[in-house]
Design a protein around this motif. Structure first.
Motif, short mmCIF file in Angstrom:
data_model
loop_
_atom_site.label_atom_id
_atom_site.label_comp_id
_atom_site.label_asym_id
_atom_site.label_seq_id
_atom_site.Cartn_x
_atom_site.Cartn_y
_atom_site.Cartn_z
N PRO A 1 2.48 -6.21 -10.34
CA PRO A 1 1.05 -5.85 -10.44
C PRO A 1 0.11 -6.98 -9.99
O PRO A 1 -0.92 -6.71 -9.37
N GLU A 2 0.44 -8.23 -10.30
CA GLU A 2 -0.43 -9.34 -9.90
C GLU A 2 -0.44 -9.50 -8.38
O GLU A 2 -1.49 -9.75 -7.79
N GLU A 3 0.74 -9.38 -7.79
CA GLU A 3 0.82 -9.49 -6.32
C GLU A 3 0.14 -8.31 -5.65
O GLU A 3 -0.46 -8.46 -4.59
N ALA A 4 0.21 -7.14 -6.28
CA ALA A 4 -0.47 -5.96 -5.74
C ALA A 4 -1.98 -6.18 -5.75
O ALA A 4 -2.67 -5.87 -4.77
N LYS A 5 -2.50 -6.79 -6.82
CA LYS A 5 -3.93 -7.09 -6.89
C LYS A 5 -4.30 -8.13 -5.84
O LYS A 5 -5.34 -8.03 -5.19
N ILE B 1 0.85 -1.19 0.00
CA ILE B 1 0.00 0.00 0.00
C ILE B 1 0.89 1.25 0.00
O ILE B 1 0.55 2.25 -0.63
N GLY B 2 2.02 1.16 0.65
CA GLY B 2 2.89 2.32 0.81
C GLY B 2 3.89 2.57 -0.30
O GLY B 2 4.49 3.63 -0.36
N SER B 3 4.08 1.60 -1.20
CA SER B 3 5.10 1.76 -2.23
C SER B 3 4.52 1.58 -3.64
O SER B 3 4.22 0.46 -4.06
N GLU B 4 4.41 2.68 -4.35
CA GLU B 4 3.88 2.63 -5.71
C GLU B 4 4.83 1.86 -6.63
O GLU B 4 4.38 1.16 -7.55
N ASP B 5 6.13 1.94 -6.35
CA ASP B 5 7.13 1.23 -7.16
C ASP B 5 6.89 -0.28 -7.13
O ASP B 5 6.88 -0.95 -8.17
N ILE B 6 6.68 -0.82 -5.95
CA ILE B 6 6.43 -2.27 -5.81
C ILE B 6 5.14 -2.64 -6.53
O ILE B 6 5.07 -3.67 -7.20
#
Length: 185
Positions: free
Chosen positions: A128-132, A118-123
């Motif tokens: 992207p799949e893990e962010a979802k 949530i805190g790192s736009e770079d990650i």
């Protein structure tokens, strides 16, 4: 009457022991009717990020004490009239213990990964799949915490339909997120 004194004393002693078991079970029921989770706001710096459970040490100590009491009751030959209720409470204590153990693991891992995903736009851009996946976990965890804040009763929260399975699933998903993050880094 003197002829039956030993038998009368034996019956009275048995009745007293049954009464002690019944009182013990009532005490356990009273305890869990009142036992509450302490739900607090979680902040990262000055930004509120959701809700978390405060320490569950006191609840876990109560669980241990009452599990020992139930075990003691079960080993008594006077438990017969209360066997079903005693077994029900043993199962509930086991469920509460298991749910809290998984819940605290989910919470710790969520807090760690929340700061990253949530805190790192770079990650988020790099994975992207893990962010979802984390977003789905994040929403599910926030829903559980919101429900718990509305009804913080430990027994209700831990025995909610599907709660253990949901938390175990969230933990597996968090582990997968962490593995992907570790592989990336």
């Amino acid at each position: 009457l003197d002829k039956f004194e030993d038998k009368i004393n034996e019956i009275c002693a048995g009745a007293v022991k049954e009464l002690n078991i019944e009182r013990g079970l009532n005490d356990i029921a009273d305890t869990w009717r009142l036992q509450r989770f302490d739900v607090v706001k979680y902040f990262k710096g000055t930004q509120e990020r959701g809700l978390i459970l405060k320490s569950t040490d006191e609840i876990q100590q109560t669980l241990e004490d009452q599990t020992m009491n139930l075990s003691s009751m079960m080993s008594s030959r006077f438990v017969a009239p209360f066997i079903e209720l005693t077994q029900k409470w043993e199962k509930l204590m086991s469920t509460i213990s298991e749910v809290i153990e998984v819940w605290m693991k989910v919470q710790a891992k969520w807090m760690y990964l929340e700061a990253i995903f949530i805190g790192s736009e770079d990650i988020r851009l790099q994975l992207p799949e893990e962010a979802k996946r984390f977003d789905r976990i994040h929403n599910a965890f926030k829903k559980i915490m919101s429900e718990t804040a509305k009804n913080p009763n430990v027994l209700d929260s831990c025995s909610a339909e599907g709660r253990l399975d949901t938390l175990q699933g969230l933990f597996a998903q968090l582990e997968a997120c962490q593995k992907s993050l570790s592989d990336y880094l």
